[in-house]
Design a protein around this motif. Structure first.
Motif, short mmCIF file in Angstrom:
data_model
loop_
_atom_site.label_atom_id
_atom_site.label_comp_id
_atom_site.label_asym_id
_atom_site.label_seq_id
_atom_site.Cartn_x
_atom_site.Cartn_y
_atom_site.Cartn_z
N PHE A 27 0.82 -1.21 0.00
CA PHE A 27 0.00 0.00 0.00
C PHE A 27 0.85 1.26 0.00
O PHE A 27 0.51 2.24 -0.65
N ILE A 28 1.98 1.22 0.69
CA ILE A 28 2.88 2.38 0.70
C ILE A 28 3.46 2.61 -0.69
O ILE A 28 3.56 3.76 -1.15
N ILE A 29 3.80 1.56 -1.40
CA ILE A 29 4.35 1.69 -2.75
C ILE A 29 3.31 2.31 -3.68
O ILE A 29 3.61 3.23 -4.44
N VAL A 30 2.08 1.82 -3.61
CA VAL A 30 1.02 2.37 -4.46
C VAL A 30 0.76 3.82 -4.09
O VAL A 30 0.65 4.69 -4.97
N ALA A 31 0.67 4.11 -2.79
CA ALA A 31 0.42 5.49 -2.35
C ALA A 31 1.54 6.42 -2.81
O ALA A 31 1.28 7.52 -3.29
N ALA A 32 2.78 5.97 -2.67
CA ALA A 32 3.92 6.80 -3.09
C ALA A 32 3.89 7.06 -4.60
O ALA A 32 4.17 8.17 -5.06
N THR A 33 3.53 6.04 -5.37
CA THR A 33 3.45 6.21 -6.82
C THR A 33 2.33 7.17 -7.19
O THR A 33 2.50 8.02 -8.07
N LEU A 34 1.18 7.05 -6.52
CA LEU A 34 0.09 7.98 -6.78
C LEU A 34 0.48 9.42 -6.43
O LEU A 34 0.16 10.36 -7.17
N ILE A 35 1.20 9.59 -5.33
CA ILE A 35 1.66 10.93 -4.95
C ILE A 35 2.66 11.44 -5.98
O ILE A 35 2.65 12.62 -6.34
N LEU A 36 3.51 10.58 -6.50
CA LEU A 36 4.47 10.96 -7.54
C LEU A 36 3.74 11.42 -8.80
O LEU A 36 4.08 12.45 -9.39
N ILE A 37 2.70 10.68 -9.19
CA ILE A 37 1.92 11.06 -10.36
C ILE A 37 1.24 12.40 -10.12
O ILE A 37 1.23 13.27 -11.00
N LYS A 38 0.68 12.57 -8.94
CA LYS A 38 0.02 13.84 -8.60
C LYS A 38 1.03 14.99 -8.63
O LYS A 38 0.75 16.07 -9.14
N SER A 39 2.24 14.76 -8.11
CA SER A 39 3.28 15.79 -8.11
C SER A 39 3.67 16.16 -9.53
O SER A 39 3.86 17.34 -9.84
N ARG A 40 3.77 15.15 -10.38
CA ARG A 40 4.14 15.41 -11.78
C ARG A 40 3.07 16.23 -12.49
O ARG A 40 3.36 17.08 -13.31
N SER A 41 1.80 15.98 -12.13
CA SER A 41 0.72 16.74 -12.77
C SER A 41 0.71 18.18 -12.29
O SER A 41 0.35 19.09 -13.03
N LEU A 42 1.13 18.40 -11.06
CA LEU A 42 1.17 19.76 -10.51
C LEU A 42 2.44 20.51 -10.91
O LEU A 42 2.45 21.73 -10.99
N LEU A 43 3.52 19.76 -11.13
CA LEU A 43 4.81 20.34 -11.49
C LEU A 43 5.30 19.70 -12.79
O LEU A 43 6.14 18.80 -12.79
N PRO A 44 4.80 20.14 -13.92
CA PRO A 44 5.14 19.50 -15.20
C PRO A 44 6.64 19.50 -15.51
O PRO A 44 7.12 18.63 -16.24
N GLU A 45 7.39 20.43 -14.96
CA GLU A 45 8.83 20.48 -15.23
C GLU A 45 9.61 19.49 -14.37
O GLU A 45 10.82 19.35 -14.52
N LEU A 46 8.92 18.79 -13.48
CA LEU A 46 9.56 17.80 -12.61
C LEU A 46 10.14 16.66 -13.45
O LEU A 46 9.44 16.05 -14.26
N SER A 47 11.42 16.41 -13.30
CA SER A 47 12.03 15.31 -14.05
C SER A 47 12.06 14.07 -13.15
O SER A 47 12.35 14.15 -11.96
N LEU A 48 11.76 12.93 -13.75
CA LEU A 48 11.69 11.68 -13.01
C LEU A 48 12.79 10.74 -13.44
O LEU A 48 13.23 10.76 -14.59
N SER A 49 13.21 9.89 -12.52
CA SER A 49 14.22 8.89 -12.85
C SER A 49 13.56 7.76 -13.64
O SER A 49 12.33 7.66 -13.72
N GLU A 50 14.37 6.88 -14.21
CA GLU A 50 13.85 5.74 -14.96
C GLU A 50 13.03 4.84 -14.05
O GLU A 50 12.00 4.29 -14.45
#
Length: 80
Positions: A27-50
């Motif tokens: 559940f923590i992994i899924v929650a963290a991934t959802l938060i990452l997706i939400k962060s990317r949608s709020l900060l489009p210039e956010l670069s993500l690792s592979e």
């Protein structure tokens, strides 16, 4: 929207109170991934690792599979 899914998911986890210890990591992994997706949608210039991009792709794939299974189960229920 995905932001609403993220908020609902986190609210659901908070509401559980007692939660099986063995399931917490998943559940923590899924929650963290959802938060990452939400962060990317709020900060489009956010670069993500592979690895982060892979986590997002994996979660999107699992959500699409869940959608297909849910739709299929409704049709099967109607047939039965």
């Amino acid at each position: 929207s995905l932001a609403r899914v993220t908020d609902d998911y986190l609210s659901h986890i908070k509401s559980l109170g007692s939660f099986p210890l063995g399931n917490i990591a998943n559940f923590i992994i899924v929650a963290a991934t959802l938060i990452l997706i939400k962060s990317r949608s709020l900060l489009p210039e956010l670069s993500l690792s592979e690895e982060e991009e892979g986590s997002i792709a994996d979660l999107e794939s699992r959500l699409n599979l869940y959608k297909i299974i849910s739709a299929t189960s409704v049709k099967l229920k109607e047939l039965l």
